[in-house]
Design an enzyme around this catalytic site. Structure first.
Site, PDB file in Angstrom:
ATOM      1  N   TYR A 281       1.160  -1.613  -0.134  1.00  0.00           N
ATOM      2  CA  TYR A 281       0.178   0.395   0.392  1.00  0.00           C
ATOM      3  C   TYR A 281       1.054   1.467  -0.310  1.00  0.00           C
ATOM      4  CZ  TYR A 281       0.012   1.691   4.531  1.00  0.00           C
ATOM      5  OH  TYR A 281       1.044   1.816   5.909  1.00  0.00           O
TER       6      TYR A 281
ATOM      7  N   PHE B  94      -3.256   0.901  13.272  1.00  0.00           N
ATOM      8  CA  PHE B  94      -3.059  -0.420  12.103  1.00  0.00           C
ATOM      9  C   PHE B  94      -1.814  -0.928  11.700  1.00  0.00           C
ATOM     10  CE2 PHE B  94      -2.920  -2.467   8.210  1.00  0.00           C
ATOM     11  CZ  PHE B  94      -2.994  -3.852   8.212  1.00  0.00           C
ATOM     12  N   ASP B  95      -0.581  -0.333  11.276  1.00  0.00           N
ATOM     13  CA  ASP B  95       0.720  -0.624  11.077  1.00  0.00           C
ATOM     14  C   ASP B  95       1.723  -1.222  12.229  1.00  0.00           C
ATOM     15  OD1 ASP B  95      -0.340   1.196   9.171  1.00  0.00           O
ATOM     16  OD2 ASP B  95       0.779   0.943   8.075  1.00  0.00           O
ATOM     17  N   THR B  96       2.111  -0.015  12.890  1.00  0.00           N
ATOM     18  CA  THR B  96       2.353  -0.708  14.053  1.00  0.00           C
ATOM     19  C   THR B  96       1.865  -1.447  14.973  1.00  0.00           C
ATOM     20  OG1 THR B  96       2.783   1.296  14.748  1.00  0.00           O
ATOM     21  CG2 THR B  96       3.041   0.206  16.642  1.00  0.00           C
TER      22      THR B  96
END
Length: 429
Positions: free
Chosen positions: A96, A188-190
């Site tokens: 993404y 979300f990424d972490t």
């Protein structure tokens, strides 16, 4: 673009109310992929509950540009959109990019190449690597570096930049890791990266060229608060075993290097003393800075807490020779328990002194606090050695069957049995 059923790369662009930026960015991304990628690819616009003209623009782009796909979700949430679209994608590698294209797209080929070859499991763009070139304000730079330092220290991970909107995963890794990620927003990424690294997966980092978007609508304060809550939740889930990192390692992980020999007892004592001295200096400097912006008691507590976390991390790695991610969160939790006991010893010593001698002056307080701190230091070393790090040589779990060769990545024509989960709230065009 998608010339074959064996889709190699799916680049997802999550959007929410981006009618001003969407068309230009998708055309730039489409032109770059057309020019630079020979592998079959597609671009997926993940529209998460936009209320402006974003959905109509996304649909018009799918009709105009070959290889562009649009998915419309009825619920807001960047993390939710990425999870839904990545889990449903048939591509060998899912990625993404942020819609503003703040990250230079020339970093995309080195981002996905190690995943397509099977060398790595997850890939991230990093604005904090030595070779990165970043343009942004001092405030956001400070917040970003502080946040990532906090993540590395408290969670026992080594990736440098959790928040850069430029990431990719292999499909088999996404299918195993993403269902465990609970956050639907910016954390979300972490959370995804913490689970991946703690499970022994290889994370490839790419230095990026990045220019801050001056029109960014991210609520820095609100996002920071949510991130801190998320760290506490993930730490609790790791300590209690709710996140089965050992199972993921058994399925997808790679054998670790042989751990180094722990230091001798004398070496442990010397290293513990040096770290304690440095922690004391760090505490004093932190307190001097924080007491200008907050009450003295709060500045004292935060300074003690931050140095206690750093002290546990340093003693774990340097004094007791514990490396790797296994048990790191548990060790930090135990370190905070010891911190609490030490604080009770020092605070209780003053309380007892004033109960015994109500007229005790500063000299008596200094003598009592010095003795209490010596006792607390000895107690801390003993508890770290005999309780926290007594089993530092615990071997990593072994896998029951070998990994599948990644050389087969270009021939993945059959859909995974976990592909395309039911998505009652998703429509695509």
């Amino acid at each position: 673009m998608t010339r074959s059923a064996a889709l190699a790369l799916d680049v997802v662009v999550p959007v929410y109310n981006e009618q001003q930026t969407l068309a230009r960015s998708i055309r730039v991304l489409h032109a770059y992929l057309t020019d630079q990628f020979e592998e079959p690819w597609r671009v997926t616009i993940a529209n998460n509950a936009s209320t402006d003209n974003t959905a109509a623009i996304a649909d018009s782009l799918t009709a105009e540009l070959p290889g562009v796909h649009a998915v419309h979700l009825v619920e807001k949430g960047r993390g939710r959109a990425l999870k839904r679209v990545w889990l449903a994608s048939p591509a060998a590698v899912v990625a993404y990019v942020d819609v503003d294209l703040s990250t230079d797209l020339r970093a995309l080929p080195p981002l996905v190449a190690p995943l397509l070859s099977g060398h790595s499991d997850v890939a991230i763009g990093s604005r904090l690597s030595r070779g990165s070139r970043v343009t942004r304000g001092g405030k956001r730079e400070f917040i970003s570096r502080s946040y990532n330092a906090l993540v590395r220290t408290t969670m026992g991970v080594e990736f440098s930049d959790a928040q850069c909107g430029f990431k990719a995963m292999r499909r088999d890794v996404a299918q195993r890791v993403l269902p465990l990620v609970e956050d639907n927003g910016w954390f979300f990424d972490t959370e995804m990266l913490i689970i991946a690294e703690r499970a022994g997966l290889r994370i490839h980092e790419v230095p990026v060229d990045w220019i801050d978007d001056p029109d960014s609508r991210v609520d820095v304060v609100g996002t920071a608060a949510d991130d801190l809550k998320g760290l506490v939740r993930v730490a609790h889930s790791l300590v209690t075993g709710r996140i089965p990192v050992d199972e993921i390692y058994a399925e997808l992980g790679r054998p670790p290097f042989e751990p180094p020999t722990p230091p001798t007892f004398l070496g442990q004592v010397l290293r513990f003393g040096v770290i304690g001295l440095l922690s004391t200096i760090a505490f004093a400097l932190l307190y001097l800075v924080l007491q200008y912006v907050m009450p003295a008691q709060l500045a004292n507590f935060l300074s003690l807490l931050i140095t206690a976390i750093a002290n546990t991390w340093a003693n774990r790695r340097l004094t007791f020779g514990v490396r790797g991610r296994r048990g790191a969160v548990k060790h930090q939790a135990q370190g905070l328990v010891i911190f609490g006991l030490a604080w009770l010893v020092t605070s209780g010593s003053l309380l007892v002194l004033h109960l015994v001698r109500a007229d005790a002056g500063p000299q008596a307080e200094i003598i009592v606090l010095t003795a209490a701190n010596l006792l607390a230091t000895v107690m801390r070393f003993v508890l770290l050695r005999l309780w926290v790090f007594r089993s530092q040589r615990t071997p990593a779990p072994t896998r029951t069957e070998p990994r599948t060769s990644r050389d087969e990545v270009t021939s993945r024509d059959e859909p995974s049995r976990r592909d395309a989960p039911a998505r009652q709230e998703v429509t695509s065009s």
